[in-house]
Scaffold this motif. Structure first.
Motif, short mmCIF file in Angstrom:
data_model
loop_
_atom_site.label_atom_id
_atom_site.label_comp_id
_atom_site.label_asym_id
_atom_site.label_seq_id
_atom_site.Cartn_x
_atom_site.Cartn_y
_atom_site.Cartn_z
N PRO A 76 0.81 -1.23 0.00
CA PRO A 76 0.00 0.00 0.00
C PRO A 76 0.84 1.27 0.00
CG PRO A 76 -0.85 -1.53 1.62
CD PRO A 76 0.45 -2.09 1.12
N PHE A 77 1.97 1.26 0.71
CA PHE A 77 2.82 2.44 0.75
C PHE A 77 3.44 2.71 -0.63
CE2 PHE A 77 6.77 4.73 1.93
CZ PHE A 77 6.16 5.86 2.46
N SER A 78 3.89 1.65 -1.31
CA SER A 78 4.44 1.82 -2.66
C SER A 78 3.37 2.34 -3.61
CB SER A 78 5.00 0.49 -3.18
OG SER A 78 6.09 0.09 -2.40
N LYS A 79 2.16 1.82 -3.47
CA LYS A 79 1.04 2.28 -4.29
C LYS A 79 0.78 3.76 -4.03
CE LYS A 79 -2.48 0.01 -6.51
NZ LYS A 79 -2.07 -0.36 -7.83
N PHE A 80 0.83 4.17 -2.74
CA PHE A 80 0.65 5.57 -2.37
C PHE A 80 1.72 6.46 -3.00
CE2 PHE A 80 1.89 8.97 0.59
CZ PHE A 80 0.74 9.74 0.56
N LEU A 81 2.95 5.95 -3.09
CA LEU A 81 4.04 6.72 -3.68
C LEU A 81 3.97 6.76 -5.21
CD1 LEU A 81 7.07 5.62 -1.48
CD2 LEU A 81 5.81 7.77 -1.40
N GLY A 82 3.09 5.96 -5.80
CA GLY A 82 2.91 5.99 -7.25
C GLY A 82 3.73 4.97 -8.02
N VAL A 83 4.20 3.96 -7.35
CA VAL A 83 4.96 2.91 -8.05
C VAL A 83 3.97 2.12 -8.91
CG1 VAL A 83 6.35 0.83 -7.75
CG2 VAL A 83 6.64 2.75 -6.18
N PRO A 84 4.27 1.98 -10.21
CA PRO A 84 3.31 1.29 -11.08
C PRO A 84 3.26 -0.21 -10.80
CG PRO A 84 5.29 1.86 -12.31
CD PRO A 84 5.42 2.48 -10.95
N ASP A 85 2.05 -0.76 -10.86
CA ASP A 85 1.85 -2.20 -10.66
C ASP A 85 1.37 -2.79 -11.98
OD1 ASP A 85 1.68 -4.67 -9.55
OD2 ASP A 85 -0.16 -4.29 -8.43
N ILE A 86 2.26 -2.84 -12.95
CA ILE A 86 1.92 -3.29 -14.30
C ILE A 86 2.23 -4.77 -14.42
CG2 ILE A 86 2.41 -2.99 -16.75
CD1 ILE A 86 3.29 -0.10 -16.00
N LYS A 87 1.25 -5.54 -14.82
CA LYS A 87 1.44 -6.97 -15.03
C LYS A 87 2.12 -7.19 -16.39
CE LYS A 87 -0.89 -7.86 -11.33
NZ LYS A 87 -0.18 -7.88 -10.10
N MET A 129 6.83 -3.03 -8.94
CA MET A 129 6.14 -3.07 -7.65
C MET A 129 6.71 -4.17 -6.76
SD MET A 129 3.93 -1.92 -5.55
CE MET A 129 2.67 -0.92 -6.30
N LYS A 130 7.02 -5.32 -7.32
CA LYS A 130 7.59 -6.42 -6.53
C LYS A 130 8.96 -6.02 -5.96
CE LYS A 130 7.82 -10.71 -5.14
NZ LYS A 130 7.11 -11.11 -3.96
N LYS A 131 9.78 -5.39 -6.80
CA LYS A 131 11.08 -4.93 -6.32
C LYS A 131 10.92 -3.88 -5.22
CE LYS A 131 13.69 -5.50 -10.59
NZ LYS A 131 14.45 -4.80 -11.65
N SER A 132 9.96 -3.00 -5.40
CA SER A 132 9.71 -1.95 -4.43
C SER A 132 9.29 -2.52 -3.08
CB SER A 132 8.65 -1.00 -4.95
OG SER A 132 8.28 -0.07 -3.97
#
Length: 137
Positions: free
Chosen positions: A63-74, A130-133
């Motif tokens: 959730p924190f990475s998502k909040f920071l705007g890290v893309p979660d592209i499959k 996102m996984k790396k983040s």
């Protein structure tokens, strides 16, 4: 069962040199020695740390990475193709231009489609941003 496994694991012949037994490592009034039983806590602690890490990645870092705007592209997955799979697993993960040309003719694809298939196949197992983040937190 656990006692026999424990005894096998802590066999004196495996861990200690000749003419030395576990009795040499017993604590006295003056000296406190670590004991093999002290290590029984390690497997449960290992499992606990793994569970904490998984929970942290899922419920805090993601959730924190998502909040920071890290893309979660499959990632796109390469479509199943027996011929290309065989080349990928047995011959080369990055075939040369001649092999790509031959495969394109055999499949009636363009060379770009064949190159793209190999690229997608190679990149399928790479972690996403996102996984790396989430692993870095």
């Amino acid at each position: 069962m656990w006692d026999s496994l424990f005894n096998w694991y802590w066999s004196e012949s495996f861990w200690l040199p000749a003419n030395v037994t576990w009795q040499h490592f017993k604590s006295t009034k003056d000296i406190t020695m670590p004991q093999p039983d002290d290590l029984r806590i390690i497997p449960p602690l290992t499992i606990l740390l793994i569970v904490i890490r998984i929970l942290f990645e899922r419920f805090v870092a993601y959730p924190f990475s998502k909040f920071l705007g890290v893309p979660d592209i499959k990632r796109k997955i390469a479509e199943p193709n027996k011929i290309l799979e065989k080349v990928f697993t047995t011959i080369s993960k990055s075939p040369d231009a001649d092999r790509i040309r031959g495969l394109a003719k055999e499949l009636q694809w363009t060379q770009k489609q064949v190159r793209q298939w190999f690229y997608l196949k190679r990149s399928a197992n790479r972690p996403t941003i996102m996984k790396k983040s989430t692993e870095c937190w």
